[in-house]
Write a protein that holds these residues in place. Structure first.
Motif, PDB file in Angstrom:
ATOM      1  N   GLU A 190      58.412   9.120  84.218  1.00 48.13           N
ATOM      2  CA  GLU A 190      57.804   7.804  84.439  1.00 48.13           C
ATOM      3  C   GLU A 190      56.417   7.690  83.815  1.00 48.13           C
ATOM      4  OE1 GLU A 190      56.646   4.728  88.078  1.00 48.13           O
ATOM      5  OE2 GLU A 190      57.631   6.628  88.527  1.00 48.13           O
ATOM      6  N   ASP A 191      55.586   8.728  84.002  1.00 51.09           N
ATOM      7  CA  ASP A 191      54.198   8.642  83.551  1.00 51.09           C
ATOM      8  C   ASP A 191      53.856   9.598  82.424  1.00 51.09           C
ATOM      9  OD1 ASP A 191      53.500   6.667  85.453  1.00 51.09           O
ATOM     10  OD2 ASP A 191      53.326   8.209  86.997  1.00 51.09           O
ATOM     11  N   PHE A 192      54.792  10.442  82.012  1.00 47.53           N
ATOM     12  CA  PHE A 192      54.460  11.420  80.981  1.00 47.53           C
ATOM     13  C   PHE A 192      55.688  11.774  80.149  1.00 47.53           C
ATOM     14  CE2 PHE A 192      55.508  13.844  84.824  1.00 47.53           C
ATOM     15  CZ  PHE A 192      56.460  14.740  84.347  1.00 47.53           C
ATOM     16  N   TYR A 193      55.398  12.359  78.979  1.00 45.52           N
ATOM     17  CA  TYR A 193      56.423  12.959  78.134  1.00 45.52           C
ATOM     18  C   TYR A 193      56.258  14.475  78.178  1.00 45.52           C
ATOM     19  CZ  TYR A 193      57.351   8.497  75.720  1.00 45.52           C
ATOM     20  OH  TYR A 193      57.700   7.208  75.407  1.00 45.52           O
ATOM     21  N   LEU A 194      57.358  15.181  77.979  1.00 48.38           N
ATOM     22  CA  LEU A 194      57.316  16.609  77.683  1.00 48.38           C
ATOM     23  C   LEU A 194      57.672  16.774  76.215  1.00 48.38           C
ATOM     24  CD1 LEU A 194      59.034  18.129  80.840  1.00 48.38           C
ATOM     25  CD2 LEU A 194      56.626  18.357  80.197  1.00 48.38           C
ATOM     26  N   ILE A 195      56.806  17.444  75.469  1.00 51.10           N
ATOM     27  CA  ILE A 195      57.059  17.636  74.046  1.00 51.10           C
ATOM     28  C   ILE A 195      57.128  19.131  73.735  1.00 51.10           C
ATOM     29  CG2 ILE A 195      55.922  15.470  73.409  1.00 51.10           C
ATOM     30  CD1 ILE A 195      53.530  17.160  72.418  1.00 51.10           C
ATOM     31  N   GLU A 196      57.798  19.456  72.642  1.00 52.38           N
ATOM     32  CA  GLU A 196      57.844  20.841  72.193  1.00 52.38           C
ATOM     33  C   GLU A 196      56.468  21.256  71.662  1.00 52.38           C
ATOM     34  OE1 GLU A 196      60.894  20.761  69.250  1.00 52.38           O
ATOM     35  OE2 GLU A 196      62.502  20.417  70.706  1.00 52.38           O
ATOM     36  N   ILE A 197      56.219  22.573  71.628  1.00 49.68           N
ATOM     37  CA  ILE A 197      54.958  23.066  71.063  1.00 49.68           C
ATOM     38  C   ILE A 197      54.839  22.561  69.630  1.00 49.68           C
ATOM     39  CG2 ILE A 197      53.618  25.113  70.416  1.00 49.68           C
ATOM     40  CD1 ILE A 197      53.896  24.800  73.413  1.00 49.68           C
ATOM     41  N   PRO A 198      53.750  21.878  69.280  1.00 47.81           N
ATOM     42  CA  PRO A 198      53.621  21.322  67.917  1.00 47.81           C
ATOM     43  C   PRO A 198      53.550  22.414  66.850  1.00 47.81           C
ATOM     44  CG  PRO A 198      52.067  20.303  69.440  1.00 47.81           C
ATOM     45  CD  PRO A 198      52.623  21.497  70.142  1.00 47.81           C
ATOM     46  N   ILE A 199      54.020  22.079  65.668  1.00 42.62           N
ATOM     47  CA  ILE A 199      53.976  22.959  64.497  1.00 42.62           C
ATOM     48  C   ILE A 199      53.116  22.296  63.432  1.00 42.62           C
ATOM     49  CG2 ILE A 199      55.325  24.108  62.702  1.00 42.62           C
ATOM     50  CD1 ILE A 199      55.937  25.156  65.475  1.00 42.62           C
ATOM     51  N   GLU A 200      52.160  23.050  62.866  1.00 42.23           N
ATOM     52  CA  GLU A 200      51.312  22.488  61.815  1.00 42.23           C
ATOM     53  C   GLU A 200      52.142  22.193  60.562  1.00 42.23           C
ATOM     54  OE1 GLU A 200      47.910  24.805  60.857  1.00 42.23           O
ATOM     55  OE2 GLU A 200      47.010  24.613  62.847  1.00 42.23           O
ATOM     56  N   VAL A 201      52.021  20.973  60.076  1.00 42.95           N
ATOM     57  CA  VAL A 201      52.721  20.587  58.844  1.00 42.95           C
ATOM     58  C   VAL A 201      52.093  21.363  57.685  1.00 42.95           C
ATOM     59  CG1 VAL A 201      53.235  18.702  57.256  1.00 42.95           C
ATOM     60  CG2 VAL A 201      53.288  18.296  59.729  1.00 42.95           C
ATOM     61  N   GLY A 202      52.912  21.974  56.875  1.00 42.36           N
ATOM     62  CA  GLY A 202      52.399  22.740  55.735  1.00 42.36           C
ATOM     63  C   GLY A 202      52.408  24.223  56.003  1.00 42.36           C
ATOM     64  N   SER A 203      51.654  24.659  57.037  1.00 49.74           N
ATOM     65  CA  SER A 203      51.548  26.098  57.318  1.00 49.74           C
ATOM     66  C   SER A 203      52.705  26.606  58.173  1.00 49.74           C
ATOM     67  CB  SER A 203      50.221  26.407  58.025  1.00 49.74           C
ATOM     68  OG  SER A 203      50.245  25.919  59.363  1.00 49.74           O
ATOM     69  N   GLY A 204      53.301  25.709  58.994  1.00 49.68           N
ATOM     70  CA  GLY A 204      54.378  26.141  59.880  1.00 49.68           C
ATOM     71  C   GLY A 204      53.901  26.906  61.099  1.00 49.68           C
ATOM     72  N   ARG A 205      52.577  26.977  61.295  1.00 48.08           N
ATOM     73  CA  ARG A 205      52.037  27.701  62.463  1.00 48.08           C
ATOM     74  C   ARG A 205      52.130  26.841  63.714  1.00 48.08           C
ATOM     75  NH1 ARG A 205      47.865  29.440  58.700  1.00 48.08           N
ATOM     76  NH2 ARG A 205      46.581  27.703  59.410  1.00 48.08           N
ATOM     77  N   MET A 206      52.337  27.523  64.840  1.00 46.33           N
ATOM     78  CA  MET A 206      52.346  26.810  66.114  1.00 46.33           C
ATOM     79  C   MET A 206      50.924  26.403  66.467  1.00 46.33           C
ATOM     80  SD  MET A 206      55.062  29.123  68.283  1.00 46.33           S
ATOM     81  CE  MET A 206      55.219  27.939  69.611  1.00 46.33           C
ATOM     82  N   LYS A 207      50.764  25.203  67.003  1.00 41.59           N
ATOM     83  CA  LYS A 207      49.450  24.683  67.378  1.00 41.59           C
ATOM     84  C   LYS A 207      49.292  24.782  68.889  1.00 41.59           C
ATOM     85  CE  LYS A 207      45.513  22.416  67.034  1.00 41.59           C
ATOM     86  NZ  LYS A 207      44.339  23.010  66.401  1.00 41.59           N
ATOM     87  N   ARG A 208      48.368  25.582  69.329  1.00 42.46           N
ATOM     88  CA  ARG A 208      48.133  25.728  70.756  1.00 42.46           C
ATOM     89  C   ARG A 208      47.349  24.533  71.280  1.00 42.46           C
ATOM     90  NH1 ARG A 208      44.967  30.700  73.840  1.00 42.46           N
ATOM     91  NH2 ARG A 208      45.573  30.123  75.967  1.00 42.46           N
ATOM     92  N   LEU A 209      47.843  23.914  72.339  1.00 45.07           N
ATOM     93  CA  LEU A 209      47.163  22.779  72.958  1.00 45.07           C
ATOM     94  C   LEU A 209      46.635  23.181  74.328  1.00 45.07           C
ATOM     95  CD1 LEU A 209      49.646  19.860  72.117  1.00 45.07           C
ATOM     96  CD2 LEU A 209      47.549  20.490  70.906  1.00 45.07           C
TER      97      LEU A 209
END
Length: 217
Positions: free
Chosen positions: A34-53
């Protein structure tokens, strides 16, 4: 129009470091509440590295409609959830807040708040912020305090809310950049290096109150 489960979203994370802010990451919406989304861990475009949030990180997000139009909204990280993989919980935007124009102000707001600063050598002084946000603050101080990029500071921010209550938010921060001003003062830009989720939420709450004030002027 809101994004749906399995939609790709493209993300930029607010930072006092311009190069970090300009990096684009991609993710996918895994669940819709209702009030939020759950998203997968983002991946940096280009480098393919995971982005820690981190909790409180301010995000500029866009998703594409079927005809390829980019739809933007600003949000922030609420927390995490464990499924088969770890997911990131972000605040769902108000549909009216979605726009086809990118807004880069994130949740950082102009604010003159009292900030107590302690340097590593034990020097202490009181300054006033220039702006504050969930990812960091900037402040003005006397030019005699020679601060440089990478310096670690210990700070206590005084936060007044609209209901009259006052909170203190302690944190450790890193100097990202400094700028000497013509009046002899220095503008110091900080990013949070160590701050509890509770203290970060205090700052975010203040930012949202200020944003609401600005919208209603």
């Amino acid at each position: 129009m809101l994004p749906k489960i399995n939609d790709l979203v493209f993300i930029q994370v607010a930072s006092a470091d311009k190069k970090e802010t300009e990096k684009e990451c991609k993710s996918r919406i895994a669940d819709d509440e209702e009030d939020f989304y759950l998203i997968e861990i983002p991946i940096e475009v280009g480098s393919g590295r995971m982005k820690r949030l981190f909790v409180g990180d301010e995000l500029s997000v866009y998703f594409l409609t079927d005809n390829g139009v980019k739809n933007y909204f600003n949000t922030y990280v609420l927390g995490y959830a464990d499924d088969v993989v770890q997911l990131v919980r972000i605040r769902k935007p108000d549909p009216e807040a979605i726009t086809k124009i990118q807004r880069r102000n994130f949740l950082r707001v102009v604010a003159e708040l009292e900030l107590a600063v302690k340097l590593k050598d034990g020097t202490r002084f009181v300054a006033y912020t220039d702006d504050v946000g969930g990812g960091g603050v900037s402040f003005l101080c006397d030019g005699k305090f020679k601060l440089t990029e990478g310096d670690q500071l210990y700070c206590w921010l005084l936060i007044p809310y609209k209901n009259g209550s006052i909170e203190h938010a302690p944190f450790e921060a890193e100097v990202v950049r400094t700028k000497s001003l013509e009046n002899g003062r220095t503008l110091v830009m900080l990013k949070f290096a160590s701050i509890s989720d509770m203290e970060r939420q205090k700052i975010i709450r203040y930012c949202f109150e200020r944003q609401f004030d600005f919208r209603n002027r």
